[in-house]
Design a protein around this motif. Structure first.
Motif, PDB file in Angstrom:
ATOM      1  N   LEU A   1      11.302 -30.163  19.119  1.00  0.00           N
ATOM      2  CA  LEU A   1      12.047 -30.208  20.384  1.00  0.00           C
ATOM      3  C   LEU A   1      13.467 -29.653  20.255  1.00  0.00           C
ATOM      4  O   LEU A   1      14.048 -29.196  21.235  1.00  0.00           O
ATOM      5  CB  LEU A   1      12.131 -31.643  20.923  1.00  0.00           C
ATOM      6  N   SER A   2      14.029 -29.719  19.051  1.00  0.00           N
ATOM      7  CA  SER A   2      15.380 -29.189  18.874  1.00  0.00           C
ATOM      8  C   SER A   2      15.351 -27.856  18.120  1.00  0.00           C
ATOM      9  O   SER A   2      16.386 -27.247  17.904  1.00  0.00           O
ATOM     10  CB  SER A   2      16.237 -30.193  18.086  1.00  0.00           C
TER      11      SER A   2
ATOM     12  N   ALA B   1      12.837 -22.938  21.550  1.00  0.00           N
ATOM     13  CA  ALA B   1      13.114 -21.509  21.702  1.00  0.00           C
ATOM     14  C   ALA B   1      11.873 -20.715  22.090  1.00  0.00           C
ATOM     15  O   ALA B   1      11.954 -19.717  22.794  1.00  0.00           O
ATOM     16  CB  ALA B   1      13.697 -20.953  20.406  1.00  0.00           C
ATOM     17  N   GLY B   2      10.705 -21.157  21.641  1.00  0.00           N
ATOM     18  CA  GLY B   2       9.513 -20.332  21.826  1.00  0.00           C
ATOM     19  C   GLY B   2       8.681 -20.753  23.015  1.00  0.00           C
ATOM     20  O   GLY B   2       9.192 -21.172  24.048  1.00  0.00           O
ATOM     21  N   GLN B   3       7.367 -20.660  22.869  1.00  0.00           N
ATOM     22  CA  GLN B   3       6.433 -21.100  23.896  1.00  0.00           C
ATOM     23  C   GLN B   3       6.685 -22.569  24.151  1.00  0.00           C
ATOM     24  O   GLN B   3       6.641 -23.375  23.221  1.00  0.00           O
ATOM     25  CB  GLN B   3       4.998 -20.925  23.391  1.00  0.00           C
ATOM     26  N   PHE B   4       6.943 -22.928  25.388  1.00  0.00           N
ATOM     27  CA  PHE B   4       7.366 -24.303  25.602  1.00  0.00           C
ATOM     28  C   PHE B   4       6.244 -25.204  26.107  1.00  0.00           C
ATOM     29  O   PHE B   4       5.648 -24.971  27.129  1.00  0.00           O
ATOM     30  CB  PHE B   4       8.553 -24.337  26.560  1.00  0.00           C
ATOM     31  N   GLY B   5       5.979 -26.241  25.360  1.00  0.00           N
ATOM     32  CA  GLY B   5       4.969 -27.227  25.741  1.00  0.00           C
ATOM     33  C   GLY B   5       4.886 -28.179  24.584  1.00  0.00           C
ATOM     34  O   GLY B   5       5.246 -27.803  23.466  1.00  0.00           O
ATOM     35  N   PRO B   6       4.428 -29.421  24.794  1.00  0.00           N
ATOM     36  CA  PRO B   6       4.382 -30.357  23.674  1.00  0.00           C
ATOM     37  C   PRO B   6       3.445 -29.873  22.576  1.00  0.00           C
ATOM     38  O   PRO B   6       2.389 -29.305  22.864  1.00  0.00           O
ATOM     39  CB  PRO B   6       3.840 -31.642  24.301  1.00  0.00           C
ATOM     40  N   LYS B   7       3.858 -30.074  21.342  1.00  0.00           N
ATOM     41  CA  LYS B   7       2.968 -29.788  20.210  1.00  0.00           C
ATOM     42  C   LYS B   7       2.260 -31.110  19.898  1.00  0.00           C
ATOM     43  O   LYS B   7       2.844 -32.017  19.297  1.00  0.00           O
ATOM     44  CB  LYS B   7       3.793 -29.297  19.013  1.00  0.00           C
TER      45      LYS B   7
ATOM     46  N   ILE C   1      24.281 -33.661  32.172  1.00  0.00           N
ATOM     47  CA  ILE C   1      24.679 -34.433  30.990  1.00  0.00           C
ATOM     48  C   ILE C   1      23.397 -35.046  30.438  1.00  0.00           C
ATOM     49  O   ILE C   1      22.774 -35.888  31.082  1.00  0.00           O
ATOM     50  CB  ILE C   1      25.707 -35.535  31.345  1.00  0.00           C
ATOM     51  N   ARG C   2      22.996 -34.599  29.271  1.00  0.00           N
ATOM     52  CA  ARG C   2      21.652 -34.933  28.780  1.00  0.00           C
ATOM     53  C   ARG C   2      21.679 -35.507  27.376  1.00  0.00           C
ATOM     54  O   ARG C   2      22.645 -35.357  26.644  1.00  0.00           O
ATOM     55  CB  ARG C   2      20.792 -33.656  28.744  1.00  0.00           C
ATOM     56  N   MET C   3      20.556 -36.127  27.012  1.00  0.00           N
ATOM     57  CA  MET C   3      20.320 -36.522  25.629  1.00  0.00           C
ATOM     58  C   MET C   3      18.952 -35.965  25.252  1.00  0.00           C
ATOM     59  O   MET C   3      18.193 -35.545  26.141  1.00  0.00           O
ATOM     60  CB  MET C   3      20.370 -38.031  25.499  1.00  0.00           C
ATOM     61  N   LEU C   4      18.612 -35.946  23.966  1.00  0.00           N
ATOM     62  CA  LEU C   4      17.366 -35.285  23.558  1.00  0.00           C
ATOM     63  C   LEU C   4      16.504 -36.210  22.719  1.00  0.00           C
ATOM     64  O   LEU C   4      16.835 -36.535  21.583  1.00  0.00           O
ATOM     65  CB  LEU C   4      17.709 -34.010  22.756  1.00  0.00           C
TER      66      LEU C   4
ATOM     67  N   GLU D   1      20.889 -28.783  15.094  1.00  0.00           N
ATOM     68  CA  GLU D   1      19.661 -28.000  15.298  1.00  0.00           C
ATOM     69  C   GLU D   1      19.652 -27.385  16.701  1.00  0.00           C
ATOM     70  O   GLU D   1      19.284 -26.227  16.887  1.00  0.00           O
ATOM     71  CB  GLU D   1      18.425 -28.884  15.104  1.00  0.00           C
ATOM     72  N   LEU D   2      20.080 -28.192  17.666  1.00  0.00           N
ATOM     73  CA  LEU D   2      20.137 -27.688  19.037  1.00  0.00           C
ATOM     74  C   LEU D   2      21.136 -26.529  19.138  1.00  0.00           C
ATOM     75  O   LEU D   2      20.875 -25.531  19.815  1.00  0.00           O
ATOM     76  CB  LEU D   2      20.526 -28.830  19.983  1.00  0.00           C
ATOM     77  N   ALA D   3      22.261 -26.646  18.435  1.00  0.00           N
ATOM     78  CA  ALA D   3      23.270 -25.574  18.444  1.00  0.00           C
ATOM     79  C   ALA D   3      22.649 -24.279  17.918  1.00  0.00           C
ATOM     80  O   ALA D   3      22.815 -23.206  18.515  1.00  0.00           O
ATOM     81  CB  ALA D   3      24.475 -25.976  17.596  1.00  0.00           C
ATOM     82  N   ALA D   4      21.909 -24.379  16.813  1.00  0.00           N
ATOM     83  CA  ALA D   4      21.291 -23.177  16.226  1.00  0.00           C
ATOM     84  C   ALA D   4      20.291 -22.562  17.199  1.00  0.00           C
ATOM     85  O   ALA D   4      20.260 -21.337  17.394  1.00  0.00           O
ATOM     86  CB  ALA D   4      20.600 -23.542  14.907  1.00  0.00           C
TER      87      ALA D   4
END
Ligand code: FAD
Length: 412
Positions: free
Chosen positions: A49-50, A55-61, A126-129, A159-162
């Protein structure tokens, strides 16, 4: 007289709960299994998630698809928050009124993001992850030219920053302490991480104190204690996590920085176990010190161990804490716990990769932390983990020398 275990209920359909459910079947349990989760999805992996998942194909793994649960005879209830446990009647109650009875209960309720005290936590900008839904909301606001402000220089924030840099956003990372990764990561490794982020264009500001956050139409204004103002398109708060203990606490179970369990993951109720991010447990390799881990492999290991003990075994936690983080092409790994170390030895692996070995006053190896690109450090960290588990006191000079194989130290 004890009833035979024929009904196992698992509350929390995350990494740990799902692993426990499958492990029960792998170990030959033939009774009912109900896996109950508050989220709308089947259990999925949180680490992506981070990282690439954002970044890629978005959907739960997903940990497993619906068919695998079905063929294993695991009943999964999604969108189902358990609101109470009746220990006398041995039932759990879901918010929609459904009630399930159990012979043995596993609490794998995980953790949730730590709120930033006194400030608004969740507004559209304003979010959290923690969840897939959080990630989807964050992803929708990250684009080239947008400004993402991240509060907290821990693993998730970095990780989110990267990932956000990969997606072309401008990133400002505000950390309250003098350096990033100050919890459990040696300064030398944190410095490599921070330098890489700076080279990638992340504006890291340490010693930053937040005085207020306010949404203004489609922007967020962060007021800093030094009088500065930062305007961003999105703010993500990443200042750690707190265990989900309310259900256990209301049921009268002991809480101590998590649901308190013994070395078999059993709570003070012999029919209720807890595992994964939600529980604290005594760690054999470190004088039975009580710890709580927020780590993917721990969730898996404890899920497997809990399954054995739900079936009546008396297995005890034997694994050494292990954690990894990926940022850009860098991988960082930590095995063991370094506090209590009196000596640190560095082993250089070439191409900038290195491992720090931490030894206690008795010369025992208690932790190893490394950083490098790809899987440069993976093998040595794995061997370090085995040295830690075996309680070895390796010669520090040998640890530091690339000419000495760690495997040889294990055999010594
Ligand atoms: P969770 O995954 O939190 O699952 C618990 C589930 O229980 C949740 O779905 C929750 O909704 C549900 N629940 C809670 N209460 C109730 C209730 N009353 N009724 C029903 N359901 C309930 N670890 C690493 O080692 N390396 C990494 O790189 C890494 N990256 C990460 C990145 C992100 C963005 C996040 C959030 C975590 C990361 N982790 C990483 C940590 C790892 O994902 C967790 O340690 C792991 O998910 C813990 O699993 P768990 O099953 O114990 O808890």
């Amino acid at each position: 007289m004890n009833r035979p275990t024929n009904k196992i209920v698992i509350v929390g359909a995350g990494e740990c709960g799902a692993r426990a459910a499958f492990a029960l079947r792998e170990k030959g349990y033939e009774g009912d299994i109900a896996l109950i989760g508050a989220e709308p999805h089947l259990p999925y992996e949180r680490p992506p998630l981070s990282k690439d998942g954002l970044a890629g194909q978005f959907g739960p793994k997903y940990v497993a698809d619906a068919e695998r649960y079905q063929s294993a005879g695991i009943k999964v209830l999604t969108d189902a928050t358990v609101e109470a446990i009746d220990r006398g009647a041995k039932t759990v109650r879901i918010v929609d009124g459904r009630q399930l009875s159990y012979d043995k209960l596993l609490l794998a309720t995980g953790a949730r993001p730590r709120p930033l005290s006194g400030l608004p936590q969740t507004a559209p900008l304003i979010r959290m992850l923690r969840t897939h839904a959080d990630a989807a909301a964050i992803r929708s606001k990250i684009a080239p030219g947008k400004v993402l402000a991240i509060i907290g220089g821990g693993f998730i924030g970095l990780e989110l920053a990267a990932t956000a840099r990969k997606l072309g956003a401008d990133v400002v990372l505000l950390e309250g302490l003098p350096r990033v990764l100050s919890r459990g990561v040696p300064e030398e490794i944190a410095a490599v991480v921070a330098e890489r982020h700076r080279l990638e264009g992340v504006d890291i500001r340490c010693n930053a104190s937040i005085a207020g956050i306010e949404e203004r139409e489609d922007k967020v204004e962060i007021k800093l204690a030094d009088g500065g103002i930062l305007v961003a398109d999105l703010v993500v708060i990443g200042i750690g996590a707190v265990p989900n203990t309310a259900l256990a606490e209301a049921a009268g179970l002991a809480i101590d920085n998590g649901i308190a369990v013994d070395e078999r993951l059993c709570t003070l109720d012999p029919d209720i176990f807890a595992a994964g991010d939600c529980c604290s447990y005594p760690l054999r390799h470190y004088d039975n010190r009580r710890i709580r881990l927020e780590a993917w492999r721990n969730a898996q290991d404890q899920g497997t161990l809990a399954a054995a003990n739900l079936m009546g075994a008396a297995e005890t936690i034997a694994s050494v804490p292990w954690f990894w983080s990926d940022q850009y092409d860098l991988t960082l790994q930590i095995a063991g716990l370094a506090d209590g170390a009196v000596m640190t030895v560095q082993r250089d692996l070439g191409d900038g990769a290195f491992i720090l070995f931490h030894l206690d006053a008795n010369g025992r190896l208690i932790s190893a932390s490394g950083i490098g690109t790809g899987n440069a450090i993976a093998r040595d960290i794995r061997l370090a983990e085995m040295l830690i588990a075996a309680g070895k006191t390796p010669d520090p000079q040998a640890l530091g020398s690339i000419d000495t194989k760690l495997k040889a130290l294990l055999a010594a």
